[in-house]
Design an enzyme around this catalytic site. Sequence first.
Site, PDB file in Angstrom:
ATOM      1  N   ASP A 136     -10.994  -4.933   8.600  1.00 12.23           N
ATOM      2  CA  ASP A 136      -9.668  -5.454   8.825  1.00 12.23           C
ATOM      3  C   ASP A 136      -9.545  -5.283  10.190  1.00 12.23           C
ATOM      4  O   ASP A 136      -8.919  -6.690  11.143  1.00 12.23           O
ATOM      5  CB  ASP A 136      -9.132  -5.313   8.302  1.00 12.23           C
ATOM      6  N   SER A 184     -20.315  -6.935   5.884  1.00  7.72           N
ATOM      7  CA  SER A 184     -20.868  -5.681   5.855  1.00  7.72           C
ATOM      8  C   SER A 184     -22.455  -5.769   5.240  1.00  7.72           C
ATOM      9  O   SER A 184     -22.472  -6.662   4.900  1.00  7.72           O
ATOM     10  CB  SER A 184     -19.584  -4.692   5.205  1.00  7.72           C
ATOM     11  N   ASP A 218       1.196  -1.077  -0.360  1.00 12.10           N
ATOM     12  CA  ASP A 218       0.358  -0.332   0.203  1.00 12.10           C
ATOM     13  C   ASP A 218       0.832   1.361   0.290  1.00 12.10           C
ATOM     14  O   ASP A 218       1.751   1.494   1.766  1.00 12.10           O
ATOM     15  CB  ASP A 218      -0.647   0.014   1.467  1.00 12.10           C
ATOM     16  N   THR A 233      -6.968   6.981  12.250  1.00 12.32           N
ATOM     17  CA  THR A 233      -5.525   6.862  11.539  1.00 12.32           C
ATOM     18  C   THR A 233      -5.711   7.338  10.275  1.00 12.32           C
ATOM     19  O   THR A 233      -6.327   6.769  10.114  1.00 12.32           O
ATOM     20  CB  THR A 233      -4.795   5.555  12.129  1.00 12.32           C
ATOM     21  N   GLY A 288      -6.148 -10.383   5.480  1.00 11.78           N
ATOM     22  CA  GLY A 288      -5.381 -11.101   6.373  1.00 11.78           C
ATOM     23  C   GLY A 288      -4.305 -10.689   6.636  1.00 11.78           C
ATOM     24  O   GLY A 288      -4.073 -10.222   7.674  1.00 11.78           O
TER      25      GLY A 288
HETATM   26  N1  LIG Z   1     -18.196   6.333  10.926  1.00 10.72           N
HETATM   27  C1  LIG Z   1     -17.473   5.486  11.528  1.00 10.72           C
HETATM   28  N2  LIG Z   1     -17.613   5.359  13.613  1.00 10.72           N
HETATM   29  C2  LIG Z   1     -17.786   4.943  14.193  1.00 10.72           C
HETATM   30  N3  LIG Z   1     -17.280   3.045  13.465  1.00 10.72           N
HETATM   31  C3  LIG Z   1     -17.382   3.395  12.617  1.00 10.72           C
HETATM   32  C4  LIG Z   1     -17.662   3.861  11.332  1.00 10.72           C
HETATM   33  N4  LIG Z   1     -16.913   3.148  10.369  1.00 10.72           N
HETATM   34  C5  LIG Z   1     -17.317   1.737  10.709  1.00 10.72           C
HETATM   35  N5  LIG Z   1     -17.278   1.841  11.889  1.00 10.72           N
HETATM   36  C6  LIG Z   1     -16.824   0.790  12.468  1.00 10.72           C
HETATM   37  O1  LIG Z   1     -16.246  -0.088  11.792  1.00 10.72           O
HETATM   38  C7  LIG Z   1     -16.639  -0.983  11.804  1.00 10.72           C
HETATM   39  C8  LIG Z   1     -16.525  -1.787  10.236  1.00 10.72           C
HETATM   40  O2  LIG Z   1     -16.879  -0.557   9.498  1.00 10.72           O
HETATM   41  P1  LIG Z   1     -17.508  -1.276   7.732  1.00 10.72           P
HETATM   42  O3  LIG Z   1     -18.925  -1.372   8.337  1.00 10.72           O
HETATM   43  O4  LIG Z   1     -17.565   0.195   7.440  1.00 10.72           O
HETATM   44  O5  LIG Z   1     -16.896  -2.383   7.310  1.00 10.72           O
HETATM   45  P2  LIG Z   1     -15.716  -2.484   5.781  1.00 10.72           P
HETATM   46  O6  LIG Z   1     -15.860  -4.556   6.400  1.00 10.72           O
HETATM   47  O7  LIG Z   1     -14.794  -2.087   5.628  1.00 10.72           O
HETATM   48  O8  LIG Z   1     -16.904  -2.281   5.176  1.00 10.72           O
HETATM   49  P3  LIG Z   1     -16.156  -2.479   3.665  1.00 10.72           P
HETATM   50  O9  LIG Z   1     -16.255  -4.342   3.274  1.00 10.72           O
HETATM   51  O10 LIG Z   1     -18.076  -3.356   2.787  1.00 10.72           O
HETATM   52  O11 LIG Z   1     -15.841  -1.692   3.254  1.00 10.72           O
HETATM   53  C9  LIG Z   1     -18.337  -0.978  11.961  1.00 10.72           C
HETATM   54  O12 LIG Z   1     -18.545  -2.136  12.230  1.00 10.72           O
HETATM   55  C10 LIG Z   1     -17.901   0.432  13.058  1.00 10.72           C
HETATM   56  O13 LIG Z   1     -18.237  -0.352  14.403  1.00 10.72           O
END
Ligand SMILES: Nc1ncnc2c1ncn2[C@@H]1O[C@H](COP(=O)(O)OP(=O)(O)OP(=O)(O)O)[C@@H](O)[C@H]1O
Length: 326
Positions: free
Chosen positions: A264, A195, A23, A297, A50
Site C-alpha cells: 500500500d 506482487s 486495524d 514502522t 485504499g
Molecule cells: N524486505 C524488504 N526490504 C526492502 N524493501 C522491501 C522489503 N519488502 C518489501 N519491500 C518494498 O516494498 C515493496 C512492496 O512489497 P511487496 O512486494 O511485499 O508487496 P505487497 O503488496 O506488500 O505484497 P503482497 O500483496 O503479496 O502481500 C517492494 O517492491 C519493495 O520495494
Amino acid sequence: MAAPTTPGTGSSIVTITMNPALDVTTDVDLVVHTDKMRCSPARYDPGGGGINVAAIAHGLGASVSAVFPAGGPIGERVAALVADAGVLVHQVAIAGSTRESLTVNERSTGRQYRFVLPGPTLSADEQSDCLALLRSAAAGADFIVASGSLPPGVPPDFYQRVADICSESGARLVLDTSGAGLHHITSGVFLLKPSVRELRECVGRALLSESDQLDAAHELMARDCAEVVVVSLGGDGALLATADADYRFPAVPVPISSGVGAGDSMVAGITVGLSRGWPLDEAVRLGIAAGAAMLMTPGTMPCTRDNIEGLFAVAPKPVDVAAVTF
Ligand SMILES: Nc1ncnc2c1ncn2[C@@H]1O[C@H](COP(=O)(O)OP(=O)(O)OP(=O)(O)O)[C@@H](O)[C@H]1O
Ligand SMILES: [Mg+2]
C-alpha cells in the site's frame, strides 16, 4: 502537476476502499490456546488498501480524498480516524457493520498473528452509491487508486466498473488487487501493481526468473489489463514493465519492524510521484522508498514523509533490463 480545481473534492488523488477495517494491534508474551492472554493496550488504525494509500499519500503532501462504505460504530470510528489523518472522507453509510482486523505481536518470538474478518455484505444499492460517490469525487482528480479486497456481495468485475468511471472522467487508475478482481479487468487501468505472488496466481505459472515475470507483465498489458505494470518483489525490489522498456529497481535495505502495508505504501509513493508530474521511473523509485519506510514502522502505523524522503535519497536508480540482458 496543476492543482485540481473541482469544487467537489479539490483532491488530486482519490482512493476507493470497498472493504475497510479498523486495524487493532496489540502485543502479548506468548500466543497460547485456551488460556486468557493478557494483551498490551491496543493501537487503532484505519485500514483497508485504499485508506492506507490515502493516509500515506496525504503524509507525502498530496491532496487526497477517500471513498469507502462504512457502517455501525466501527465504521464511524474508521471514518473519524481517516479524517483525523487529514484525508477528506467520502463515506457511504451502509446497513452492515464495518469489520475489525486484529494483529497480535508475540513478544517472545517476534512472530505476528493476523486475524482478518470477511467484512459486511454490501447491497446492490450500497455498491451503486459507492460508484456514484467515486464518480463525483473523480471529476477533476488526476489519479484514482483502487486497492484492497472486495467484500461479500460485490461482484468480481467491480473494479472494471471503477475503471470505466476513470475512463469517463479522464483520471488515471492505479489498481492494486488480486484474484478474481484482476481477472475481470479488460480496459481502463493505467498502472497495475501486482506482487509477484499475485502475478503468479493471475497467469498460473511459477515465474521463477525475471524474464518470466516480465513476460507475464507484458501478457497483462497485451490483454489491455493495464498500460504499465509494476511487479513488486518484496526484499528484491520491483520490476517496471512499459510498452517501451523494462526496468529493475533494487530494494532499499532497511531494518524490518513489520511487513504490514509495504505494498500500500509503495502504491502511495508511486501515485504521489505521478501526481507531481514526475517521470514513471522516478515515481516508482519513490514507491520503493515508501514500501521500505513502511517496513520500519511497527504494525499498521503509517510511515512518515521524513522516513520516505530519507530512503528516496539513497534508493538506487533503476536498471534498464534490455541494456544488461543480451
Ligand atoms: N524486505 C524488504 N526490504 C526492502 N524493501 C522491501 C522489503 N519488502 C518489501 N519491500 C518494498 O516494498 C515493496 C512492496 O512489497 P511487496 O512486494 O511485499 O508487496 P505487497 O503488496 O506488500 O505484497 P503482497 O500483496 O503479496 O502481500 C517492494 O517492491 C519493495 O520495494
Ligand atoms: Mg499487496
